[in-house]
Motif scaffolding. Sequence first.
Motif, PDB file in Angstrom:
ATOM      1  N   LEU A  14     -36.361 -21.436 -37.138  1.00 13.61           N
ATOM      2  CA  LEU A  14     -35.012 -20.889 -37.268  1.00 13.61           C
ATOM      3  C   LEU A  14     -34.288 -21.090 -35.943  1.00 13.61           C
ATOM      4  O   LEU A  14     -34.730 -20.590 -34.906  1.00 13.61           O
ATOM      5  CB  LEU A  14     -35.076 -19.396 -37.623  1.00 13.61           C
ATOM      6  CG  LEU A  14     -33.732 -18.666 -37.754  1.00 13.61           C
ATOM      7  CD1 LEU A  14     -32.902 -19.253 -38.881  1.00 13.61           C
ATOM      8  CD2 LEU A  14     -33.953 -17.173 -37.980  1.00 13.61           C
ATOM      9  N   VAL A  15     -33.193 -21.841 -35.984  1.00  8.34           N
ATOM     10  CA  VAL A  15     -32.439 -22.167 -34.772  1.00  8.34           C
ATOM     11  C   VAL A  15     -30.999 -21.693 -34.944  1.00  8.34           C
ATOM     12  O   VAL A  15     -30.378 -21.926 -35.989  1.00  8.34           O
ATOM     13  CB  VAL A  15     -32.456 -23.676 -34.486  1.00  8.34           C
ATOM     14  CG1 VAL A  15     -31.638 -24.005 -33.237  1.00  8.34           C
ATOM     15  CG2 VAL A  15     -33.891 -24.182 -34.318  1.00  8.34           C
ATOM     16  N   SER A  16     -30.467 -21.023 -33.926  1.00  8.68           N
ATOM     17  CA  SER A  16     -29.079 -20.569 -33.962  1.00  8.68           C
ATOM     18  C   SER A  16     -28.484 -20.653 -32.563  1.00  8.68           C
ATOM     19  O   SER A  16     -29.206 -20.705 -31.570  1.00  8.68           O
ATOM     20  CB  SER A  16     -28.976 -19.131 -34.492  1.00  8.68           C
ATOM     21  OG  SER A  16     -29.640 -18.232 -33.616  1.00  8.68           O
ATOM     22  N   ALA A  17     -27.159 -20.675 -32.511  1.00 12.56           N
ATOM     23  CA  ALA A  17     -26.477 -20.720 -31.213  1.00 12.56           C
ATOM     24  C   ALA A  17     -25.083 -20.134 -31.360  1.00 12.56           C
ATOM     25  O   ALA A  17     -24.423 -20.307 -32.397  1.00 12.56           O
ATOM     26  CB  ALA A  17     -26.394 -22.149 -30.673  1.00 12.56           C
ATOM     27  N   THR A  18     -24.637 -19.426 -30.330  1.00 10.57           N
ATOM     28  CA  THR A  18     -23.304 -18.819 -30.328  1.00 10.57           C
ATOM     29  C   THR A  18     -22.621 -19.088 -28.996  1.00 10.57           C
ATOM     30  O   THR A  18     -23.268 -19.362 -27.980  1.00 10.57           O
ATOM     31  CB  THR A  18     -23.373 -17.294 -30.547  1.00 10.57           C
ATOM     32  OG1 THR A  18     -24.177 -16.701 -29.516  1.00 10.57           O
ATOM     33  CG2 THR A  18     -23.957 -16.972 -31.917  1.00 10.57           C
ATOM     34  N   GLN A  19     -21.311 -19.001 -29.028  1.00 11.45           N
ATOM     35  CA  GLN A  19     -20.505 -19.139 -27.817  1.00 11.45           C
ATOM     36  C   GLN A  19     -19.553 -17.951 -27.728  1.00 11.45           C
ATOM     37  O   GLN A  19     -18.731 -17.745 -28.630  1.00 11.45           O
ATOM     38  CB  GLN A  19     -19.708 -20.444 -27.842  1.00 11.45           C
ATOM     39  CG  GLN A  19     -18.770 -20.609 -26.654  1.00 11.45           C
ATOM     40  CD  GLN A  19     -17.996 -21.913 -26.717  1.00 11.45           C
ATOM     41  OE1 GLN A  19     -18.249 -22.824 -25.967  1.00 11.45           O
ATOM     42  NE2 GLN A  19     -17.040 -22.003 -27.646  1.00 11.45           N
ATOM     43  N   VAL A  20     -19.718 -17.158 -26.684  1.00  9.83           N
ATOM     44  CA  VAL A  20     -18.841 -16.009 -26.455  1.00  9.83           C
ATOM     45  C   VAL A  20     -17.628 -16.472 -25.648  1.00  9.83           C
ATOM     46  O   VAL A  20     -17.778 -17.095 -24.588  1.00  9.83           O
ATOM     47  CB  VAL A  20     -19.566 -14.883 -25.705  1.00  9.83           C
ATOM     48  CG1 VAL A  20     -18.593 -13.766 -25.334  1.00  9.83           C
ATOM     49  CG2 VAL A  20     -20.706 -14.335 -26.555  1.00  9.83           C
ATOM     50  N   VAL A  21     -16.457 -16.194 -26.163  1.00  4.93           N
ATOM     51  CA  VAL A  21     -15.220 -16.523 -25.462  1.00  4.93           C
ATOM     52  C   VAL A  21     -14.407 -15.245 -25.320  1.00  4.93           C
ATOM     53  O   VAL A  21     -13.973 -14.664 -26.307  1.00  4.93           O
ATOM     54  CB  VAL A  21     -14.398 -17.586 -26.216  1.00  4.93           C
ATOM     55  CG1 VAL A  21     -13.124 -17.905 -25.449  1.00  4.93           C
ATOM     56  CG2 VAL A  21     -15.223 -18.841 -26.430  1.00  4.93           C
ATOM     57  N   SER A  22     -14.249 -14.774 -24.087  1.00  4.54           N
ATOM     58  CA  SER A  22     -13.452 -13.576 -23.834  1.00  4.54           C
ATOM     59  C   SER A  22     -12.495 -13.856 -22.679  1.00  4.54           C
ATOM     60  O   SER A  22     -12.558 -14.906 -22.051  1.00  4.54           O
ATOM     61  CB  SER A  22     -14.359 -12.384 -23.492  1.00  4.54           C
ATOM     62  OG  SER A  22     -14.983 -12.586 -22.240  1.00  4.54           O
ATOM     63  N   LYS A  23     -11.633 -12.902 -22.405  1.00  6.62           N
ATOM     64  CA  LYS A  23     -10.680 -13.098 -21.321  1.00  6.62           C
ATOM     65  C   LYS A  23     -11.355 -13.060 -19.966  1.00  6.62           C
ATOM     66  O   LYS A  23     -10.798 -13.535 -18.972  1.00  6.62           O
ATOM     67  CB  LYS A  23      -9.599 -12.021 -21.397  1.00  6.62           C
ATOM     68  CG  LYS A  23     -10.127 -10.592 -21.197  1.00  6.62           C
ATOM     69  CD  LYS A  23      -9.005  -9.586 -21.259  1.00  6.62           C
ATOM     70  CE  LYS A  23      -9.534  -8.167 -21.022  1.00  6.62           C
ATOM     71  NZ  LYS A  23      -8.442  -7.162 -21.082  1.00  6.62           N
ATOM     72  N   ASP A  24     -12.564 -12.490 -19.899  1.00  6.56           N
ATOM     73  CA  ASP A  24     -13.256 -12.368 -18.621  1.00  6.56           C
ATOM     74  C   ASP A  24     -14.239 -13.498 -18.348  1.00  6.56           C
ATOM     75  O   ASP A  24     -14.432 -13.903 -17.208  1.00  6.56           O
ATOM     76  CB  ASP A  24     -14.005 -11.025 -18.555  1.00  6.56           C
ATOM     77  CG  ASP A  24     -13.065  -9.847 -18.664  1.00  6.56           C
ATOM     78  OD1 ASP A  24     -11.977  -9.918 -18.066  1.00  6.56           O
ATOM     79  OD2 ASP A  24     -13.416  -8.875 -19.360  1.00  6.56           O
ATOM     80  N   CYS A  25     -14.913 -14.013 -19.410  1.00 11.09           N
ATOM     81  CA  CYS A  25     -15.952 -15.015 -19.170  1.00 11.09           C
ATOM     82  C   CYS A  25     -16.308 -15.732 -20.468  1.00 11.09           C
ATOM     83  O   CYS A  25     -15.842 -15.358 -21.552  1.00 11.09           O
ATOM     84  CB  CYS A  25     -17.200 -14.380 -18.565  1.00 11.09           C
ATOM     85  SG  CYS A  25     -18.018 -13.202 -19.672  1.00 11.09           S
TER      86      CYS A  25
END
Length: 203
Positions: A14-25
């Motif tokens: 099981l492979v997964s990936a996410t990208q967090v995009v916020s105003k800080d980082c």
Amino acid sequence: MGAASAATVVGTPLVSATQVVSKDCQKTTAKVTASVRGVTNDKGGKDHVQYQLWDDGVMKASYDLWVTVGQTVKPTVVMEFSGLYATGRTGVGIYLVDTENKRTLVSKDPFVPSDTTGSCTPTAPPTATVEPTSTPTTSTTTKPTTTSTTTPTTKPTGTVTGPPVVTDGGQPPSNDNGRLLLGGGAALSLFAGLAFVLGRRLT
């Protein structure tokens, strides 16, 4: 001698990936859950495999797992790095490799992370850890020995995000060897013809 046996992956990883995009980082995270069975005694009765997270030809994070030969473990490995993926090539490369035997056990490249919201620490160093809930699938009570590395410096070759898959194929003979054999055969035929002509003249 034949190639040494590599560790094996049991079932479908099981492979997964996410990208967090916020105003800080921004932060990119990849998770791999796979049942890995130790096969070859690389050192101390354990088989050595490595989880790798690549982006734009650079290994961002890695996690080394040592699995006791004959044992199957199923950890969830989490690898993270600060920043956005795909500033160059599409997606990221997620790998599980048997390092000593140079075999690729899991390859997801390119793998496009899904965007999500959340918090993260700006300019945080890359990390690679095992989730606390990960446990071996066998009845043994011992845990596999693990170490993590997050500062690789070498770049892979090829056009994909991660390293090329190593195959078991050998090298074909070079064209130079083929030409050398052809030239030698032609020379032998020429000498045989001259000997035949000289033989006829002498008789």
